[in-house]
Design an enzyme around this catalytic site. Structure first.
Site, PDB file in Angstrom:
ATOM      1  N   GLY A   1       7.761 -31.110  17.881  1.00 54.12           N
ATOM      2  CA  GLY A   1       6.658 -30.172  17.668  1.00 54.12           C
ATOM      3  C   GLY A   1       7.051 -28.779  17.211  1.00 54.12           C
ATOM      4  O   GLY A   1       6.276 -27.837  17.368  1.00 54.12           O
ATOM      5  N   SER A   2       8.227 -28.629  16.625  1.00 54.37           N
ATOM      6  CA  SER A   2       8.594 -27.277  16.179  1.00 54.37           C
ATOM      7  C   SER A   2       7.663 -26.804  15.054  1.00 54.37           C
ATOM      8  O   SER A   2       7.353 -25.612  14.959  1.00 54.37           O
ATOM      9  CB  SER A   2      10.060 -27.206  15.752  1.00 54.37           C
ATOM     10  OG  SER A   2      10.278 -27.951  14.578  1.00 54.37           O
ATOM     11  N   ASN A   3       7.214 -27.719  14.207  1.00 60.51           N
ATOM     12  CA  ASN A   3       6.264 -27.320  13.153  1.00 60.51           C
ATOM     13  C   ASN A   3       4.912 -26.953  13.754  1.00 60.51           C
ATOM     14  O   ASN A   3       4.278 -25.994  13.329  1.00 60.51           O
ATOM     15  CB  ASN A   3       6.112 -28.431  12.109  1.00 60.51           C
ATOM     16  CG  ASN A   3       7.256 -28.412  11.124  1.00 60.51           C
ATOM     17  OD1 ASN A   3       7.311 -27.557  10.245  1.00 60.51           O
ATOM     18  ND2 ASN A   3       8.202 -29.325  11.292  1.00 60.51           N
TER      19      ASN A   3
ATOM     20  N   MET B   1       4.623 -40.018  13.678  1.00 58.90           N
ATOM     21  CA  MET B   1       5.475 -41.142  13.282  1.00 58.90           C
ATOM     22  C   MET B   1       4.693 -42.444  13.101  1.00 58.90           C
ATOM     23  O   MET B   1       5.119 -43.504  13.560  1.00 58.90           O
ATOM     24  CB  MET B   1       6.606 -41.327  14.315  1.00 58.90           C
ATOM     25  CG  MET B   1       7.529 -40.127  14.425  1.00 58.90           C
ATOM     26  SD  MET B   1       8.181 -39.589  12.815  1.00 58.90           S
ATOM     27  CE  MET B   1       9.356 -40.904  12.528  1.00 58.90           C
ATOM     28  N   ARG B   2       3.551 -42.324  12.448  1.00 61.09           N
ATOM     29  CA  ARG B   2       2.752 -43.510  12.157  1.00 61.09           C
ATOM     30  C   ARG B   2       2.264 -43.466  10.732  1.00 61.09           C
ATOM     31  O   ARG B   2       1.893 -42.396  10.254  1.00 61.09           O
ATOM     32  CB  ARG B   2       1.515 -43.542  13.055  1.00 61.09           C
ATOM     33  CG  ARG B   2       1.808 -44.170  14.309  1.00 61.09           C
ATOM     34  CD  ARG B   2       0.723 -44.162  15.315  1.00 61.09           C
ATOM     35  NE  ARG B   2       1.397 -44.612  16.498  1.00 61.09           N
ATOM     36  CZ  ARG B   2       1.612 -45.877  16.787  1.00 61.09           C
ATOM     37  NH1 ARG B   2       1.100 -46.833  16.045  1.00 61.09           N
ATOM     38  NH2 ARG B   2       2.311 -46.212  17.847  1.00 61.09           N
TER      39      ARG B   2
ATOM     40  N   ASN C   1       0.998 -33.303   4.816  1.00 62.09           N
ATOM     41  CA  ASN C   1       2.206 -33.705   5.527  1.00 62.09           C
ATOM     42  C   ASN C   1       3.353 -32.825   5.066  1.00 62.09           C
ATOM     43  O   ASN C   1       3.331 -32.291   3.952  1.00 62.09           O
ATOM     44  CB  ASN C   1       2.519 -35.178   5.197  1.00 62.09           C
ATOM     45  CG  ASN C   1       3.733 -35.684   5.951  1.00 62.09           C
ATOM     46  OD1 ASN C   1       3.903 -35.419   7.149  1.00 62.09           O
ATOM     47  ND2 ASN C   1       4.618 -36.398   5.265  1.00 62.09           N
TER      48      ASN C   1
ATOM     49  N   HIS D   1       7.584 -32.835   4.544  1.00 59.18           N
ATOM     50  CA  HIS D   1       8.719 -33.747   4.445  1.00 59.18           C
ATOM     51  C   HIS D   1       9.994 -32.919   4.227  1.00 59.18           C
ATOM     52  O   HIS D   1      10.003 -32.030   3.367  1.00 59.18           O
ATOM     53  CB  HIS D   1       8.504 -34.726   3.276  1.00 59.18           C
ATOM     54  CG  HIS D   1       9.571 -35.752   3.203  1.00 59.18           C
ATOM     55  ND1 HIS D   1       9.653 -36.799   4.107  1.00 59.18           N
ATOM     56  CD2 HIS D   1      10.647 -35.883   2.378  1.00 59.18           C
ATOM     57  CE1 HIS D   1      10.715 -37.530   3.813  1.00 59.18           C
ATOM     58  NE2 HIS D   1      11.329 -37.000   2.787  1.00 59.18           N
TER      59      HIS D   1
HETATM   60  C1  GRF Z   1      10.079 -32.468  10.455  1.00 58.97           C
HETATM   61  O1  GRF Z   1      11.375 -32.453   9.947  1.00 58.97           O
HETATM   62  C2  GRF Z   1       9.095 -32.929   9.409  1.00 58.97           C
HETATM   63  O2  GRF Z   1       9.492 -32.601   8.118  1.00 58.97           O
HETATM   64  C3  GRF Z   1       9.107 -34.421   9.575  1.00 58.97           C
HETATM   65  O3  GRF Z   1       9.220 -34.616  10.948  1.00 58.97           O
HETATM   66  C4  GRF Z   1       9.910 -33.526  11.546  1.00 58.97           C
HETATM   67  C5  GRF Z   1       9.088 -33.044  12.693  1.00 58.97           C
HETATM   68  O4  GRF Z   1       9.749 -32.050  13.429  1.00 58.97           O
HETATM   69  N1  GRF Z   1       7.924 -34.997   8.989  1.00 58.97           N
HETATM   70  P1  GRF Z   1       8.996 -31.264  14.588  1.00 58.97           P
HETATM   71  O5  GRF Z   1       8.448 -32.309  15.550  1.00 58.97           O
HETATM   72  O6  GRF Z   1       7.902 -30.472  13.951  1.00 58.97           O
HETATM   73  O7  GRF Z   1      10.030 -30.397  15.240  1.00 58.97           O
END
Ligand code: GRF
Length: 202
Positions: free
Chosen positions: A11-13, A90-91, A107, A109
């Site tokens: 969940g860092s994003n 992750m789905r 999304n 990536h």
């Molecule tokens: C990120 O690297 C994103 O690009 C990918 O999954 C990862 C999620 O990281 N789709 P976080 O859970 O947001 O730390």
């Protein structure tokens, strides 16, 4: 404008988006809800820290992917969500879901699409010895890591750099460009035309 974040892990994003919002950098954006498919994901702890509602939907409760997604749709409609933000969810979403929210799901990536689609993109790019990689934000279509590209930013590999350091730099870049892409969407500055996204009045 209400957004929902869908995430499965760290969940860092999610946190970068929540923080940008709290600092007022995203204008009228409200992170209304976090939806997760993993009961014990760390992203839930982050949501609690920010006082953002978090909903765990257990895929095991449903007989099909579509039934599981219908549950997500319920939450999204109840909360008047305009944008669905995938952040390490992750789905793979079914065509039913993707079509329903056409050009309303984004999304991130951790590579420069269309190369290194799929999982473990950072590690694969690193091991392939690329000199330049980066980060992509795109609209979600029916194929994995494939929809119209919204933003990309590149990152040069440093001479002799280790995987861990490279990974950290990729993530830092994600945390910068994902909130930016959300802001552009919410200010209605993204115009999707087939496979191209034009950014107007940036
Ligand atoms: C990120 O690297 C994103 O690009 C990918 O999954 C990862 C999620 O990281 N789709 P976080 O859970 O947001 O730390």
């Amino acid at each position: 404008m209400n957004i929902a974040v869908l995430a499965s892990g760290n969940g860092s994003n999610f946190e970068a988006i929540a923080r940008a919002c709290r600092k007022g950098r995203l204008g009228k954006v409200v992170v209304k809800v976090l939806i997760t498919d993993k009961e014990h994901s760390y992203v839930r702890t982050r949501a609690k820290k920010f006082g953002i509602k978090d909903i765990f939907i257990d895929p095991a409760r449903f007989s099909s992917r579509r039934a599981f997604e219908k549950e997500i749709v319920k939450v999204i409609e109840k909360d008047n969500i305009e944008l669905i933000v995938l952040a390490g969810f992750m789905r793979i979403l079914t065509p039913y879901f993707v079509r329903r929210f056409k050009n309303r799901i984004i999304n991130i990536h951790p590579a420069l699409l269309p190369v290194f689609r799929g999982t473990h993109a950072i590690e694969r790019a690193y091991k392939r010895g690329v000199k330049v990689s980066g980060v992509t934000v795109h609209f979600v279509d029916e194929e994995v890591d494939h929809g119209p590209i919204i933003l990309q930013e590149k990152l040069a590999m440093k001479e002799g750099e280790g995987l861990e350091s490279f990974e950290q730099r990729v993530h830092r870049l994600e945390h910068k460009i994902y909130p930016e892409a959300i802001r552009l969407f919410c200010e209605r500055k993204l115009k999707a035309e087939k496979r191209t996204v034009r950014i107007v009045n940036r």
